[in-house]
Scaffold this motif. Structure first.
Motif, PDB file in Angstrom:
ATOM      1  N   GLY A 204       0.790  -1.226   0.000  1.00  0.00           N
ATOM      2  CA  GLY A 204       0.000   0.000   0.000  1.00  0.00           C
ATOM      3  C   GLY A 204       0.818   1.270   0.000  1.00  0.00           C
ATOM      4  N   THR A 205       2.151   1.181   0.133  1.00  0.00           N
ATOM      5  CA  THR A 205       2.985   2.381   0.117  1.00  0.00           C
ATOM      6  C   THR A 205       2.823   3.112  -1.211  1.00  0.00           C
ATOM      7  N   ALA A 206       2.570   4.413  -1.143  1.00  0.00           N
ATOM      8  CA  ALA A 206       2.392   5.215  -2.360  1.00  0.00           C
ATOM      9  C   ALA A 206       3.747   5.523  -2.981  1.00  0.00           C
ATOM     10  N   VAL A 207       3.835   5.449  -4.292  1.00  0.00           N
ATOM     11  CA  VAL A 207       5.075   5.730  -5.011  1.00  0.00           C
ATOM     12  C   VAL A 207       4.750   6.583  -6.231  1.00  0.00           C
ATOM     13  N   LYS A 208       5.794   7.176  -6.786  1.00  0.00           N
ATOM     14  CA  LYS A 208       5.695   7.899  -8.050  1.00  0.00           C
ATOM     15  C   LYS A 208       6.476   7.130  -9.106  1.00  0.00           C
ATOM     16  N   VAL A 209       5.874   6.999 -10.267  1.00  0.00           N
ATOM     17  CA  VAL A 209       6.485   6.218 -11.347  1.00  0.00           C
ATOM     18  C   VAL A 209       6.623   7.106 -12.572  1.00  0.00           C
ATOM     19  N   GLN A 210       7.823   7.085 -13.157  1.00  0.00           N
ATOM     20  CA  GLN A 210       8.061   7.817 -14.396  1.00  0.00           C
ATOM     21  C   GLN A 210       8.528   6.846 -15.467  1.00  0.00           C
ATOM     22  N   ILE A 211       7.816   6.842 -16.589  1.00  0.00           N
ATOM     23  CA  ILE A 211       8.147   5.985 -17.729  1.00  0.00           C
ATOM     24  C   ILE A 211       8.315   6.905 -18.931  1.00  0.00           C
ATOM     25  N   GLY A 212       9.562   7.136 -19.324  1.00  0.00           N
ATOM     26  CA  GLY A 212       9.815   8.119 -20.363  1.00  0.00           C
ATOM     27  C   GLY A 212       9.408   9.500 -19.872  1.00  0.00           C
TER      28      GLY A 212
END
Length: 385
Positions: free
Chosen positions: A235-243
């Motif tokens: 459940g830990t919130a994360v930020k994801v960047q793809i390109g």
């Protein structure tokens, strides 16, 4: 002796022109006779932009590189062995749930089914004979023509025939199932991401022959080092960047056992628009970690400065920064130890302290002890001339 006199007449217009030229040229003659004007010296003192170094907060961010994967993946295999006589799909094909993907040669399993059917028929006939015999002998027993031991023997034989009948029914069911297993069906909608064999290959039961990527969305797979696992929970919130695309996500799964490098395989479920994204591309996952007393680095003690303030050093994790002395207007070159590199800043645990005025523009052209002029600050972290 006679004296000749020449009388010269002066044209008034010519006199006026001479006077005008003398008036115009007189300042130049005077300047030529006097001292030369001094040249204005250009100010070549470098202008620099600075920021005030800040102590790290209660949280730090970490970035890990992962891989985009389908949320559902199946390694498809036949439950029985045999020779593949048909591969109905190719790599990259989209499929629907229940669609036939491959076939095994069914001949051996059809024969097995026929034998099971014959065995069942024989067992049913035998049980009927044993039942009829027991009924007849029971009447004879009532009439006193048969002993009790003979009747009991008939009952045992009937029970054995019923057991054989039950076994024959099970064998028939297994034979039907095995024949059905010669067809490989798609367990869900998706896309064939790999085909591992070619037609007419002999395969063992359970041997993967193709891989199906489900259509139920995408996830990111990462490996989290053991020292970063504290506070990294489901459940830990994360930020994801793809390109260039930025998405939000949550930790959906953490494997119980660490793999190579003492890292735990973990998976991030994504929210937001994933249209156009394909499995296999690189994804950057950033998440915050809370401080822990026994962790290698104490949280809240690192110094945060922008990335552009650091000049790379000669050793891994080392670099240099320039600190401005406001009284002398000179910069001091200091060696720093880089503890972490985040998305837009660097964490320093040695060489700087909170409150230092650190140069963030033009550092590549500075030298230790050089006199500079600082731009006026314009709000928090900004500058202006």
């Amino acid at each position: 002796m006679s004296v000749s006199r020449r009388i010269v007449f002066c044209d008034p217009r010519q006199h006026c022109l001479s006077s005008l030229l003398l008036f115009v040229l007189l300042p130049f003659f005077m300047a030529a006779c006097g001292d030369k004007p001094k040249a204005v010296q250009a100010d070549i003192t470098p202008r620099v932009k600075t920021v005030t170094a800040q102590a790290g907060g209660e949280q730090r961010f970490r970035s890990l590189v992962g891989e985009l994967q389908p949320a559902e993946v199946w390694n498809l295999a036949f439950p029985v062995q045999g020779r593949v006589i048909q591969l109905a799909v190719n790599e990259g094909d989209k499929v629907k749930k229940g669609q036939v993907l491959a076939r095994l040669d069914p001949m051996a399993y059809e024969l097995k089914l026929k034998n099971a059917q014959a065995g069942l028929q024989s067992a049913m006939t035998e049980r009927k004979e044993k039942r009829d015999a027991l009924a007849a002998q029971s009447k004879l027993r009532e009439q006193g023509y048969m002993t009790g031991n003979m009747l009991e023997k008939q009952r045992v034989e009937l029970a054995a025939s019923e057991t054989r009948l039950s076994n024959s029914e099970s064998a028939l069911a297994l034979a039907k199932r095995d024949l059905d297993y010669t067809l490989l069906l798609a367990p869900a909608d998706g896309r064939i991401s790999a085909r591992l064999i070619e037609a007419f290959a002999d395969v063992n039961a359970g041997q993967a022959i193709m891989r199906l990527d489900g259509a139920a969305g995408l996830r990111v797979a990462i490996r989290v080092p053991d020292k970063l696992m504290t506070g990294f929970d489901l459940g830990t919130a994360v930020k994801v960047q793809i390109g260039e695309r930025k998405l939000e996500g949550k930790v959906s799964r953490i494997d119980a056992r660490a793999t190579a490098g003492d890292a735990f395989p973990s998976y991030i479920s994504l929210s937001g628009d994933t249209t156009g994204l394909r499995p296999g591309v690189t994804a950057n996952v950033q998440f915050a970690l809370a401080g822990v007393a026994n962790q290698e680095v104490q949280f809240g003690k690192n110094i945060i400065v922008p990335l552009q303030a650091i000049v790379p050093g000669n050793a891994p994790g080392r670099g240099f920064a320039f600190v401005l002395d406001g009284q002398s207007s000179k910069v001091r070159r200091v060696e720093v130890r880089i503890k972490a590199v985040n998305e837009q800043d660097v964490e320093i645990d040695e060489g700087l302290k909170a409150g230092d005025e650190v140069v963030v523009a033009g550092v590549a052209f500075l030298s230790d002890g050089q006199v500079v002029k600082a731009l006026l600050k314009d709000g928090k972290g900004g500058s202006r001339i």
